[in-house]
Design a protein around this motif. Structure first.
Motif, PDB file in Angstrom:
ATOM      1  N   HIS A 191       0.843  -1.288   0.024  1.00 33.66           N
ATOM      2  CA  HIS A 191      -0.021   0.079   0.068  1.00 33.66           C
ATOM      3  C   HIS A 191       0.874   1.220   0.091  1.00 33.66           C
ATOM      4  N   ASP A 246      -1.291   4.329  -1.409  1.00 33.41           N
ATOM      5  CA  ASP A 246      -2.639   3.947  -1.107  1.00 33.41           C
ATOM      6  C   ASP A 246      -3.014   4.560   0.109  1.00 33.41           C
ATOM      7  N   LEU A 255      -7.776  -2.411   8.253  1.00 36.15           N
ATOM      8  CA  LEU A 255      -7.638  -3.192   7.024  1.00 36.15           C
ATOM      9  C   LEU A 255      -6.198  -3.855   7.077  1.00 36.15           C
ATOM     10  N   ALA A 312      -6.213   3.661   2.270  1.00 38.27           N
ATOM     11  CA  ALA A 312      -6.168   2.524   3.073  1.00 38.27           C
ATOM     12  C   ALA A 312      -4.947   2.497   4.470  1.00 38.27           C
TER      13      ALA A 312
END
Length: 291
Positions: free
Chosen positions: A205, A210, A220, A213
């Motif tokens: 990520h 990202d 997550l 996230a």
């Protein structure tokens, strides 16, 4: 155009990294010269450490710092080390102004002191302790997103400032102590599956940029709570990431992992660089390692 300084997230691990050889110590010793070859010598360093935590954000604007030995039970040689770097009151005021423009009220205190999350890393990057340092405290209740946005605000700093967040990519000391790994000196154990899963999730990520996230990592990411029962060692990541990011949406290549290591099977010591200069810094490090 000159290569910009890449904001950094550095895992410092145990205070013993100051005196005990390890792959992570070797990485930190190579990192300072690599920064200078890539982007030049920074005028000063602004750093957020997991160990300088306060109810709210404050900037330490003293003209001189003293070394804080904020730990117990270690060899006497560790307490004899000093890293009494100068401060930079002007940089503290500049950072305050940048943060104020983004709505963050951050006072500047005429106080000094470098906790071990700062000096055990910087002593390997710049051993002479001659580059000024400004600590920015970690607000105890700050969210990952708010720290990321603080990093965004620091884009207004002069271009010759190196920004660093220090902590540990995973930090579950209970697992280390209760399993007897520390007492048995099992530094080089194979990595626990939970640590590997969390590290890989962060890598995927972060390198994809990202950010939404990553802000929600606790829900997550696999084994997030197991790897960070409390997350003060992880949150400085977001300050550096936010300063390096160009937008809040995904941006591939926004982060580069400069180093990865795991001690005692579950204490990850990965390091990341962010922003346009990250790739060049990684290339310099790789070139120096191959010579």
């Amino acid at each position: 155009m000159a290569t910009p300084f890449s904001p950094l997230y550095l895992s410092h691990g145990s205070p013993m990294i100051a005196i005990e050889p390890s792959p992570t110590q070797d990485f930190l010793k190579a990192l300072g010269p690599a920064i200078e070859r890539t982007a030049g010598r920074p005028r000063a360093v602004l750093v957020m450490s997991a160990h300088t935590m306060a109810r709210g954000a404050v900037l330490l604007g003293s003209a001189r710092h003293h070394t804080i030995h904020d730990f117990g039970g270690f060899p006497p040689a560790l307490y004899e080390l000093r890293y009494d770097a100068p401060g930079d009151p002007l940089l503290a005021k500049q950072a305050q102004a940048c943060l104020a423009q983004a709505g963050f009220d951050v006072p500047v205190l005429d106080e000094g002191g470098l906790d071990h999350g700062i000096w055990t890393a910087l002593m390997h990057l710049w051993p002479q302790a001659d580059i000024p340092v400004v600590p920015l405290s970690l607000p105890a209740t700050a969210t990952p997103e708010s720290l990321w946005r603080m990093g965004q605000a620091l884009k207004g700093l002069p271009p010759d400032i190196q920004v660093i967040g220090t902590g540990s990519l995973t930090h579950n000391l209970r697992r280390v102590f209760q399993s007897g790994r520390l007492q048995a000196g099992l530094v080089n154990l194979p990595e626990d599956p939970e640590s590997a899963a969390f590290r890989q999730w962060v890598f995927q990520h972060a390198t994809a940029g990202d950010w939404p996230a990553l802000w929600d990592y606790r829900r997550l990411a696999p084994y997030a709570v197991e790897m960070h029962p409390t997350d003060e060692h992880w949150r400085p990541f977001y300050l550096a990431a936010g300063m390096g990011a160009t937008q809040a949406q995904a941006e591939p290549g926004a982060a580069v992992r400069l180093h990865q290591a795991v001690e005692f099977g579950c204490l990850a010591l990965d390091a990341y660089a962010f922003g346009p200069g990250a790739g060049a810094l990684a290339h310099t490090l790789a070139a120096s390692a191959s010579t």
